[in-house]
Design an enzyme around this catalytic site. Structure first.
Site, mmCIF file in Angstrom:
data_model
loop_
_atom_site.group_PDB
_atom_site.id
_atom_site.type_symbol
_atom_site.label_atom_id
_atom_site.label_comp_id
_atom_site.label_asym_id
_atom_site.label_seq_id
_atom_site.Cartn_x
_atom_site.Cartn_y
_atom_site.Cartn_z
ATOM 1 N N ASP A 50 0.823 -1.206 0.000
ATOM 2 C CA ASP A 50 0.000 0.000 0.000
ATOM 3 C C ASP A 50 0.858 1.257 0.000
ATOM 4 O OD1 ASP A 50 -2.315 -1.446 -0.070
ATOM 5 O OD2 ASP A 50 -2.839 -1.160 2.041
ATOM 6 N N GLY A 51 2.036 1.186 0.623
ATOM 7 C CA GLY A 51 2.918 2.348 0.641
ATOM 8 C C GLY A 51 3.363 2.753 -0.752
ATOM 9 N N ASN B 66 -4.691 8.886 2.960
ATOM 10 C CA ASN B 66 -4.989 8.259 4.244
ATOM 11 C C ASN B 66 -5.416 9.262 5.308
ATOM 12 O OD1 ASN B 66 -4.670 5.580 3.620
ATOM 13 N ND2 ASN B 66 -2.599 5.398 4.430
ATOM 14 N N HIS C 155 5.861 12.245 26.160
ATOM 15 C CA HIS C 155 5.893 13.141 27.321
ATOM 16 C C HIS C 155 6.632 14.436 26.994
ATOM 17 C CE1 HIS C 155 5.902 14.337 31.514
ATOM 18 N NE2 HIS C 155 7.209 14.540 31.442
ATOM 19 N N HIS D 287 -4.940 19.400 26.038
ATOM 20 C CA HIS D 287 -3.531 19.150 25.747
ATOM 21 C C HIS D 287 -3.425 17.733 25.192
ATOM 22 C CE1 HIS D 287 0.751 20.083 26.174
ATOM 23 N NE2 HIS D 287 0.902 18.797 26.461
ATOM 24 N N THR E 164 -7.812 2.214 8.399
ATOM 25 C CA THR E 164 -7.090 1.018 8.816
ATOM 26 C C THR E 164 -5.615 1.285 9.076
ATOM 27 O OG1 THR E 164 -6.708 0.442 6.500
ATOM 28 C CG2 THR E 164 -8.639 -0.517 7.567
ATOM 29 N N SER F 196 -4.315 2.764 14.720
ATOM 30 C CA SER F 196 -3.300 2.650 15.770
ATOM 31 C C SER F 196 -3.527 3.655 16.886
ATOM 32 C CB SER F 196 -1.900 2.842 15.172
ATOM 33 O OG SER F 196 -1.679 4.188 14.780
ATOM 34 N N ALA G 222 -3.673 10.768 22.192
ATOM 35 C CA ALA G 222 -3.184 10.848 23.566
ATOM 36 C C ALA G 222 -3.599 12.154 24.237
ATOM 37 C CB ALA G 222 -1.662 10.686 23.602
#
Length: 283
Positions: A72-73, A146, A157, A176, A189, A194, A213
């Site tokens: 796919d890349g 994508n 962090h 944040h 996908t 992820s 996050a």
């Protein structure tokens, strides 16, 4: 009609180069049999390994068909370079959401497509939406098949940024966070998954907004593709907006990025893969 074909083989992959040579031979035989001209070029990275004229991939935009051989890349790379030129993906990767053709079937499928193109002058296929990011200073990032990602100086962090995401002018999330990701169904996908985003069937007409996050997170949101999406970043010296993990632009917060559908979709031709079956190959 005469037909012009481009072939792009995955870089430094012997299997891809051997298959490219097989396709060139088959197309030359087809042209001789049909008493027509079938012009074939390969990407310049494969020129030394394959007996055919070699050109930069971007110059294949005026071809009638481009065959992408790899994962796919590789197809994402080809799509960035050639715009709306029809693409057929031959899968040498593990999953192959975009590349539906197995190497063993490639010769017959490519020659059938070229024969159909000679007879009708066009190819049936499907379109895949792309995204583009625009911002202050009238800049526009290269379209993404994508996802578009807006994030802080770095992941993890101490590298986040304050992000406010607005949907149709209304604040959906402000926190944040490492960043925010906006994906197409094609990209659901990939990076989106992820980051905890949902799987979306490729025939769904939608976009996916997923925080990355976030300290005060909201669930991923699926919206209409025409929805006005703006992402504002502040509270850091630097941020970035990235298209398909490749093309990026540095931001100087406070800054606002608008994400919308790009004007030109990608055109895929040939057999369609089975989305549900492909999901079984995901880690």
């Amino acid at each position: 009609m005469d037909v012009a074909v481009g072939i792009v083989a995955q870089r430094d992959d012997e299997r891809a180069q051997e298959l490219a040579a097989t396709l060139i031979e088959a197309l030359e035989c087809l042209g001789e049999h049909e008493q027509a001209t079938v012009s074939v070029v390969v990407d310049d990275a494969s020129g030394d390994a394959v007996d055919a004229p070699a050109v930069p991939v971007a110059s294949m935009a005026d071809r009638d068909l481009v065959v992408s051989i790899g994962g796919d890349g590789t197809l994402l790379f080809v799509a960035r370079e050639i715009g709306t030129t029809p693409i057929l993906g031959v899968n040498l990767g593990e999953v192959g959401f975009l590349n539906a053709v197995a190497p063993a079937d490639a010769r017959d499928i490519v020659t059938d497509l070229v024969a159909a193109l000679r007879e009708t002058g066009s190819l049936e296929g499907r379109t895949l939406s792309r995204l583009e990011a625009t911002g202050d200073g009238d800049w526009t990032l290269e379209p993404a098949l994508n996802e578009i990602v807006v994030h802080g100086p770095r992941r993890g962090h101490g590298g986040g940024v304050t992000v406010e995401t607005r949907i149709g002018g209304d604040c959906y999330a402000a926190s944040h966070a490492d960043g925010v990701l906006v994906a197409t169904p094609t990209g659901s996908t990939a990076y989106n998954l992820s980051e905890g985003g949902p799987l979306v069937h490729p025939e769904t007409d939608a976009l996916i907004v997923t925080q990355m996050a976030a300290a005060e997170s909201m669930p991923p949101l699926v919206v209409d593709p025409d929805t006005e999406l703006t992402i504002s970043v502040s509270g850091a010296d630097t941020a970035y907006v990235i298209s398909d993990g490749r093309n990026r632009r540095r931001l100087e917060p406070p800054a606002t990025v608008t994400v919308s559908l790009a004007p030109d979709p990608v055109r895929l031709v040939g057999p369609e893969g089975n989305f549900v079956t492909s999901l079984e190959k995901l880690d």
